[in-house]
Design a protein around this motif. Structure first.
Motif, PDB file in Angstrom:
ATOM      1  N   MET A  26       0.818  -1.205   0.000  1.00  0.00           N
ATOM      2  CA  MET A  26       0.000   0.000   0.000  1.00  0.00           C
ATOM      3  C   MET A  26       0.856   1.260   0.000  1.00  0.00           C
ATOM      4  O   MET A  26       0.525   2.259  -0.643  1.00  0.00           O
ATOM      5  N   VAL A  27       1.963   1.231   0.705  1.00  0.00           N
ATOM      6  CA  VAL A  27       2.884   2.376   0.703  1.00  0.00           C
ATOM      7  C   VAL A  27       3.469   2.574  -0.692  1.00  0.00           C
ATOM      8  O   VAL A  27       3.570   3.705  -1.191  1.00  0.00           O
ATOM      9  N   ALA A  28       3.844   1.484  -1.351  1.00  0.00           N
ATOM     10  CA  ALA A  28       4.387   1.574  -2.703  1.00  0.00           C
ATOM     11  C   ALA A  28       3.354   2.129  -3.671  1.00  0.00           C
ATOM     12  O   ALA A  28       3.668   2.977  -4.513  1.00  0.00           O
ATOM     13  N   VAL A  29       2.119   1.674  -3.565  1.00  0.00           N
ATOM     14  CA  VAL A  29       1.047   2.165  -4.438  1.00  0.00           C
ATOM     15  C   VAL A  29       0.809   3.653  -4.210  1.00  0.00           C
ATOM     16  O   VAL A  29       0.621   4.430  -5.151  1.00  0.00           O
ATOM     17  N   LEU A  30       0.827   4.087  -2.960  1.00  0.00           N
ATOM     18  CA  LEU A  30       0.618   5.496  -2.643  1.00  0.00           C
ATOM     19  C   LEU A  30       1.724   6.357  -3.239  1.00  0.00           C
ATOM     20  O   LEU A  30       1.453   7.374  -3.890  1.00  0.00           O
ATOM     21  N   PHE A  31       2.973   5.956  -3.044  1.00  0.00           N
ATOM     22  CA  PHE A  31       4.093   6.733  -3.569  1.00  0.00           C
ATOM     23  C   PHE A  31       4.044   6.831  -5.084  1.00  0.00           C
ATOM     24  O   PHE A  31       4.236   7.911  -5.651  1.00  0.00           O
TER      25      PHE A  31
ATOM     26  N   VAL B  30      -3.728  21.580  -9.534  1.00  0.00           N
ATOM     27  CA  VAL B  30      -2.962  20.335  -9.509  1.00  0.00           C
ATOM     28  C   VAL B  30      -2.625  19.959  -8.075  1.00  0.00           C
ATOM     29  O   VAL B  30      -2.717  18.786  -7.673  1.00  0.00           O
ATOM     30  N   PHE B  31      -2.218  20.952  -7.292  1.00  0.00           N
ATOM     31  CA  PHE B  31      -1.899  20.700  -5.883  1.00  0.00           C
ATOM     32  C   PHE B  31      -3.123  20.153  -5.144  1.00  0.00           C
ATOM     33  O   PHE B  31      -3.022  19.188  -4.376  1.00  0.00           O
ATOM     34  N   LEU B  32      -4.281  20.766  -5.370  1.00  0.00           N
ATOM     35  CA  LEU B  32      -5.505  20.306  -4.701  1.00  0.00           C
ATOM     36  C   LEU B  32      -5.893  18.907  -5.174  1.00  0.00           C
ATOM     37  O   LEU B  32      -6.372  18.089  -4.376  1.00  0.00           O
ATOM     38  N   MET B  33      -5.680  18.612  -6.456  1.00  0.00           N
ATOM     39  CA  MET B  33      -6.014  17.288  -6.981  1.00  0.00           C
ATOM     40  C   MET B  33      -5.139  16.218  -6.342  1.00  0.00           C
ATOM     41  O   MET B  33      -5.638  15.179  -5.898  1.00  0.00           O
TER      42      MET B  33
ATOM     43  N   VAL C  47      -6.301  13.143  -3.767  1.00  0.00           N
ATOM     44  CA  VAL C  47      -6.000  11.734  -4.011  1.00  0.00           C
ATOM     45  C   VAL C  47      -5.203  11.146  -2.851  1.00  0.00           C
ATOM     46  O   VAL C  47      -5.476  10.031  -2.389  1.00  0.00           O
ATOM     47  N   ALA C  48      -4.223  11.908  -2.357  1.00  0.00           N
ATOM     48  CA  ALA C  48      -3.417  11.425  -1.228  1.00  0.00           C
ATOM     49  C   ALA C  48      -4.274  11.244   0.017  1.00  0.00           C
ATOM     50  O   ALA C  48      -4.127  10.255   0.752  1.00  0.00           O
ATOM     51  N   PHE C  49      -5.182  12.182   0.259  1.00  0.00           N
ATOM     52  CA  PHE C  49      -6.048  12.094   1.445  1.00  0.00           C
ATOM     53  C   PHE C  49      -6.953  10.869   1.362  1.00  0.00           C
ATOM     54  O   PHE C  49      -7.120  10.135   2.346  1.00  0.00           O
TER      55      PHE C  49
ATOM     56  N   PHE D 247      -8.335   5.510   3.330  1.00  0.00           N
ATOM     57  CA  PHE D 247      -8.851   4.157   3.156  1.00  0.00           C
ATOM     58  C   PHE D 247      -7.742   3.110   3.218  1.00  0.00           C
ATOM     59  O   PHE D 247      -7.845   2.129   3.952  1.00  0.00           O
ATOM     60  N   LEU D 248      -6.674   3.311   2.437  1.00  0.00           N
ATOM     61  CA  LEU D 248      -5.595   2.340   2.450  1.00  0.00           C
ATOM     62  C   LEU D 248      -4.874   2.335   3.779  1.00  0.00           C
ATOM     63  O   LEU D 248      -4.457   1.283   4.269  1.00  0.00           O
TER      64      LEU D 248
END
Length: 320
Positions: free
Chosen positions: A234-239, A289-292, A296-298, A303-304
């Motif tokens: 999950m960490v790899a997917v997030l990065f 872009v920053f907000l997008m 996505v990160a939030f 969830f993850l």
């Protein structure tokens, strides 16, 4: 309690002074540019006022730039509508960016998990294999893009090898898959490295017990490897997801830097807008872009991250 409280406060105060220089540098390097970009996004570009016929230096534009990118309506006033960069370009770039993110991350998860599983085994030359796998990831992205540009050229290696005449860098869909192939080749080792770190934390006794119970390789992979490697995965997917959402150099060098290109991501659109001299509208786009990326990160952490915590709690309960 008095002296203890004073000593505690003293430690807290010393920690503050130790962190203050670092926080000041971060405020100058990160906070100020972000706040400045947000401020400029609400200012109008200097230009010819269509109503008065005079050249004006701009002023407060409100949400004009944001509405321009979202709807394509440029409004009126100083700072005319940027040529060719309307709402359609923005939504096309957003769609391409998320397309790259979904496809590349999905392929990298499968290939990275397979590569990590192979590198986790014990065999002769394992260290050499681990070192060689990291070479594509260590190569600078600009060099990687140029390398694949020569491979996907009209008379390049790809067409000569397969005996085809495919326009890898100009055809809309073919150029997108060319970017995906190049990105997967470069960043899959990074994904495999993170997953390998998670695999090495799994005790070998668990697999031995599973083999004694008669579990097949597939059942061991599904019921042991995947659940226990999930936090690292999950960490790899997030990065990697956050990395792809701000992709710029690979498609810009491999295909085109134009905002109307079929491989134009949102970051390419921002740079293209800056090169056109529309700095305030580019600031609005970069803020979006920053907000997008933040959204996505939030969502992914919300969830993850909860799934990772739940998995770790289940592992501790199982050990007990």
């Amino acid at each position: 309690m008095g002296p203890l409280t004073k000593r505690t406060q003293g430690r807290d105060l010393r920690a503050f002074w130790l962190l203050a220089p670092t926080m000041a540098v971060l405020a100058v390097v990160i906070a100020y540019p972000v706040l400045r970009a947000v401020y400029l996004s609400f200012q109008d570009d200097a230009g010819l006022n269509e109503e008065t016929g005079r050249f004006e230096s701009g002023g407060f534009a409100g949400f004009q730039h944001y509405l321009m990118w979202l709807t394509g309506d440029c409004g009126t006033g100083a700072g005319s509508c940027p040529d060719g960069n309307l709402g359609s370009d923005f939504w096309q770039a957003v769609g391409i960016t998320f397309f790259f993110a979904v496809v590349t991350v999905a392929i990298e998860v499968v290939l990275g998990l397979w590569m990590a599983t192979v590198m986790n085994r014990t065999f002769v030359g394992r260290s050499l294999l681990r070192a060689s796998v990291l070479i594509p990831w260590a190569i600078p992205t600009a060099v990687t893009a140029k390398l694949w540009f020569f491979i996907f050229a009209e008379n390049g290696i790809a067409n000569k090898m397969f005996g085809t005449d495919i326009a890898w860098t100009t055809d809309p869909w073919t150029s997108r898959f060319a970017v995906i192939i190049a990105d997967v080749w470069k960043t899959t080792p990074f994904m495999a490295l993170l997953i390998l770190a998670g695999l090495q934390l799994i005790p070998s006794d668990v697999y031995e017990a599973a083999r004694v119970d008669g579990a097949s390789k597939w059942k061991q992979f599904v019921h042991i490897t995947l659940p226990l490697v999930k936090p690292a995965l999950m960490v790899a997917v997030l990065f990697r997801t956050l990395d792809v959402l701000r992709m710029y150099d690979l498609p810009a060098i491999l295909t085109s830097t134009s905002g109307a290109s079929p491989t134009a991501t949102v970051s390419i659109l921002v740079v293209d807008e800056m090169r056109s001299g529309n700095f305030n509208s580019a600031s609005a786009l970069s803020t979006m872009v920053f907000l997008m990326i933040f959204a996505v990160a939030f969502i992914m952490v919300k969830f993850l991250g909860a799934n990772v915590v739940r998995t770790q709690e289940e592992q501790r309960k199982g050990v007990r």
